[in-house]
Design an enzyme around this catalytic site. Structure first.
Site, PDB file in Angstrom:
ATOM      1  N   GLN A 121       0.889  -1.222   0.022  1.00 41.37           N
ATOM      2  CA  GLN A 121      -0.040  -0.009   0.184  1.00 41.37           C
ATOM      3  C   GLN A 121       0.990   1.419   0.068  1.00 41.37           C
ATOM      4  O   GLN A 121       0.401   2.415   0.016  1.00 41.37           O
ATOM      5  CB  GLN A 121      -0.889   0.104   1.580  1.00 41.37           C
ATOM      6  N   ASN A 122       2.226   0.961   0.343  1.00 38.30           N
ATOM      7  CA  ASN A 122       3.091   2.029   0.346  1.00 38.30           C
ATOM      8  C   ASN A 122       3.313   2.821  -1.090  1.00 38.30           C
ATOM      9  O   ASN A 122       3.636   2.238  -2.018  1.00 38.30           O
ATOM     10  CB  ASN A 122       4.440   1.652   1.071  1.00 38.30           C
ATOM     11  N   VAL A 123       3.524   4.182  -0.780  1.00 35.11           N
ATOM     12  CA  VAL A 123       3.793   4.976  -2.066  1.00 35.11           C
ATOM     13  C   VAL A 123       5.335   5.334  -2.119  1.00 35.11           C
ATOM     14  O   VAL A 123       5.761   6.335  -2.842  1.00 35.11           O
ATOM     15  CB  VAL A 123       3.011   6.228  -2.121  1.00 35.11           C
ATOM     16  N   HIS A 150      -1.412   1.629  -4.068  1.00 34.13           N
ATOM     17  CA  HIS A 150      -1.802   3.130  -3.849  1.00 34.13           C
ATOM     18  C   HIS A 150      -0.940   4.201  -4.628  1.00 34.13           C
ATOM     19  O   HIS A 150      -1.038   5.443  -4.346  1.00 34.13           O
ATOM     20  CB  HIS A 150      -1.891   3.595  -2.449  1.00 34.13           C
ATOM     21  N   CYS A 182      -0.639  14.510 -15.333  1.00 28.17           N
ATOM     22  CA  CYS A 182      -1.682  15.510 -15.358  1.00 28.17           C
ATOM     23  C   CYS A 182      -2.957  15.100 -14.954  1.00 28.17           C
ATOM     24  O   CYS A 182      -3.350  14.090 -15.178  1.00 28.17           O
ATOM     25  CB  CYS A 182      -1.643  15.893 -16.679  1.00 28.17           C
ATOM     26  N   CYS A 213       0.400  21.081 -17.253  1.00 31.58           N
ATOM     27  CA  CYS A 213       0.551  20.095 -18.093  1.00 31.58           C
ATOM     28  C   CYS A 213       0.962  20.829 -19.279  1.00 31.58           C
ATOM     29  O   CYS A 213       0.222  21.755 -19.740  1.00 31.58           O
ATOM     30  CB  CYS A 213      -0.422  19.175 -18.275  1.00 31.58           C
ATOM     31  N   CYS A 248      -2.222  20.044 -21.989  1.00 30.29           N
ATOM     32  CA  CYS A 248      -3.637  20.476 -21.735  1.00 30.29           C
ATOM     33  C   CYS A 248      -3.616  21.496 -20.769  1.00 30.29           C
ATOM     34  O   CYS A 248      -4.824  21.922 -20.469  1.00 30.29           O
ATOM     35  CB  CYS A 248      -4.510  19.113 -21.550  1.00 30.29           C
ATOM     36  N   PRO A 280       3.780  -4.547  15.668  1.00 28.92           N
ATOM     37  CA  PRO A 280       3.653  -4.200  17.076  1.00 28.92           C
ATOM     38  C   PRO A 280       2.378  -4.292  17.878  1.00 28.92           C
ATOM     39  O   PRO A 280       2.148  -4.754  18.947  1.00 28.92           O
ATOM     40  CB  PRO A 280       4.594  -2.927  17.185  1.00 28.92           C
ATOM     41  N   ALA A 320       8.548  -4.824  12.313  1.00 25.23           N
ATOM     42  CA  ALA A 320       9.111  -5.541  11.096  1.00 25.23           C
ATOM     43  C   ALA A 320      10.596  -5.834  11.030  1.00 25.23           C
ATOM     44  O   ALA A 320      10.880  -6.792  10.641  1.00 25.23           O
ATOM     45  CB  ALA A 320       8.171  -4.881   9.930  1.00 25.23           C
TER      46      ALA A 320
HETATM   47  P1  OAD Z   1      -1.778   2.657   8.916  1.00 24.80           P
HETATM   48  O1  OAD Z   1      -1.025   3.809   9.496  1.00 24.80           O
HETATM   49  O2  OAD Z   1      -3.051   2.624   9.049  1.00 24.80           O
HETATM   50  O3  OAD Z   1      -1.136   1.398   9.820  1.00 24.80           O
HETATM   51  C1  OAD Z   1       0.175   1.050  10.035  1.00 24.80           C
HETATM   52  C2  OAD Z   1       0.276  -0.140  10.694  1.00 24.80           C
HETATM   53  O4  OAD Z   1       1.691  -0.007  10.844  1.00 24.80           O
HETATM   54  C3  OAD Z   1      -0.416   0.022  12.193  1.00 24.80           C
HETATM   55  O5  OAD Z   1      -0.998  -1.183  12.230  1.00 24.80           O
HETATM   56  C4  OAD Z   1       0.963   0.047  13.009  1.00 24.80           C
HETATM   57  O6  OAD Z   1       0.696  -0.743  14.446  1.00 24.80           O
HETATM   58  C5  OAD Z   1       2.101  -0.750  12.280  1.00 24.80           C
HETATM   59  N1  OAD Z   1       3.309  -0.302  12.541  1.00 24.80           N
HETATM   60  C6  OAD Z   1       3.916   0.545  13.208  1.00 24.80           C
HETATM   61  N2  OAD Z   1       5.229   0.599  13.236  1.00 24.80           N
HETATM   62  C7  OAD Z   1       5.632  -0.587  12.662  1.00 24.80           C
HETATM   63  C8  OAD Z   1       6.675  -1.446  12.845  1.00 24.80           C
HETATM   64  N3  OAD Z   1       8.047  -0.860  13.128  1.00 24.80           N
HETATM   65  N4  OAD Z   1       6.601  -2.687  12.041  1.00 24.80           N
HETATM   66  C9  OAD Z   1       5.479  -3.127  11.616  1.00 24.80           C
HETATM   67  N5  OAD Z   1       4.452  -2.637  11.914  1.00 24.80           N
HETATM   68  C10 OAD Z   1       4.325  -1.363  12.427  1.00 24.80           C
HETATM   69  O7  OAD Z   1      -1.259   2.426   7.451  1.00 24.80           O
HETATM   70  P2  OAD Z   1      -1.623   1.491   6.255  1.00 24.80           P
HETATM   71  O8  OAD Z   1      -2.407   0.329   6.825  1.00 24.80           O
HETATM   72  O9  OAD Z   1      -0.511   1.328   5.286  1.00 24.80           O
HETATM   73  O10 OAD Z   1      -3.301   5.393   1.656  1.00 24.80           O
HETATM   74  O11 OAD Z   1      -2.676   2.558   5.611  1.00 24.80           O
HETATM   75  C11 OAD Z   1      -3.267   2.028   4.465  1.00 24.80           C
HETATM   76  C12 OAD Z   1      -3.398   3.535   3.580  1.00 24.80           C
HETATM   77  O12 OAD Z   1      -3.997   4.456   4.218  1.00 24.80           O
HETATM   78  C13 OAD Z   1      -2.226   4.011   3.207  1.00 24.80           C
HETATM   79  O13 OAD Z   1      -1.761   3.508   2.014  1.00 24.80           O
HETATM   80  C14 OAD Z   1      -2.609   5.490   2.813  1.00 24.80           C
HETATM   81  C15 OAD Z   1      -3.595   5.961   4.176  1.00 24.80           C
HETATM   82  O14 OAD Z   1      -4.486   6.499   3.806  1.00 24.80           O
HETATM   83  C16 OAD Z   1      -3.035   6.332   0.469  1.00 24.80           C
HETATM   84  O15 OAD Z   1      -1.890   6.773   0.626  1.00 24.80           O
HETATM   85  C17 OAD Z   1      -3.735   6.217  -0.800  1.00 24.80           C
END
Ligand code: OAD
Length: 244
Positions: free
Chosen positions: A103-105, A121, A129, A151, A154, A218, A235
């Protein structure tokens, strides 16, 4: 974490043939990239997602959104992969049939050496654009500017190539990820909060299709409850212990 849990996870990993790794912001946390929903440090505890990560927010104040994304891009460019990213590369070397969905950018998986990562994502370092969709290569001047560039074809505004709230994911990418989730025999979920759909459905799809689900985080989440095994911890520590 109980040694028995780690041993059981290692055994499942050794037996698996088709693995999907599904990562969220937590896998990059130890590289210094903030997560979204952690209580003190998460981006959404300090910033308004509606104003900064939605099409209407961009329409209302393109400069504000632009500067926020430039700040995030700067943060990510200063970050380096951590032992968690590196362990996942070793796992892929041992097991060619591994699909990495994130999900990471950020590009920390790629920097570590992972290939063919499915970025559900989008990508912070890419731009397009918002009108015609043409990819846009940023110049240093555009990067430093207070407003987004326009752009050259356009004249619409250029925006980050990321998925904002209320927007659909790339259908082809999602289908690819969905298929991998359906077909894997083990899914490793790492640092994902499990709150954002449709991405968060993928671990559920894998579980439903009969895969073993292992969650590393965690803090327990809904995905930890769903998982067969929950390895509690960061992780960057757990993945090297699990993978070696
Ligand atoms: P979240 O911020 O919702 O969740 C991050 C998770 O990582 C949490 O459950 C934390 O407990 C866990 N965490 C923190 N430190 C950690 C570590 N050292 N090792 C392992 N886990 C750890 O992030 P996402 O689930 O990625 O959307 O969020 C989903 C989406 O919400 C993102 O992709 C973003 C955001 O809005 C877009 O950018 C479109």
């Amino acid at each position: 974490m109980a040694p028995d849990t780690l041993r059981a996870a290692r055994n499942h990993l050794a037996a698996a043939r088709h693995i999907v790794v599904f990562t969220g912001a937590g896998v990059s946390a130890e590289s210094g990239v903030p997560t979204f929903r952690d209580a003190q440090t998460g981006l959404w505890s300090r910033f308004d997602p509606e104003a900064l990560a939605s099409p209407q927010g961009f329409r209302a104040d393109p400069g504000l959104v632009w500067r926020w994304y430039m700040w995030r891009l700067h943060l990510v460019e200063a970050a380096r992969p951590n032992p968690g990213h590196l362990a996942l590369v070793r796992l892929a070397t041992r097991l060619p049939d591994l699909t990495l969905i994130t999900q990471n950018v950020d590009d920390l998986h790629e920097q570590a050496g992972s290939r063919d990562v499915l970025h559900l994502h989008g990508n912070l370092a890419r731009f397009r654009c918002q009108g015609c969709g043409l990819p846009h290569q940023l110049t240093p001047t555009e990067r430093a500017a207070a407003e987004p560039p326009t752009c050259s074809i356009c004249t619409e505004r250029v925006r980050p190539h990321v998925v904002w709230f209320g927007e659909e994911l790339d259908r082809q990418l999602l289908n690819q990820a969905w298929l991998a989730a359906e077909q894997c025999d083990l899914m490793l979920v790492v640092g994902a909060g499990g709150m954002v759909y449709p991405a968060a459905i993928l671990p559920r799809v894998a579980r439903q299709a009969g895969a073993i689900l292992i969650d590393i985080n965690p803090e327990p989440t809904q995905l930890s409850e769903l998982a067969h095994l929950y390895l509690q911890g960061p992780a960057g520590q757990i993945l090297p212990q699990l993978i070696g």
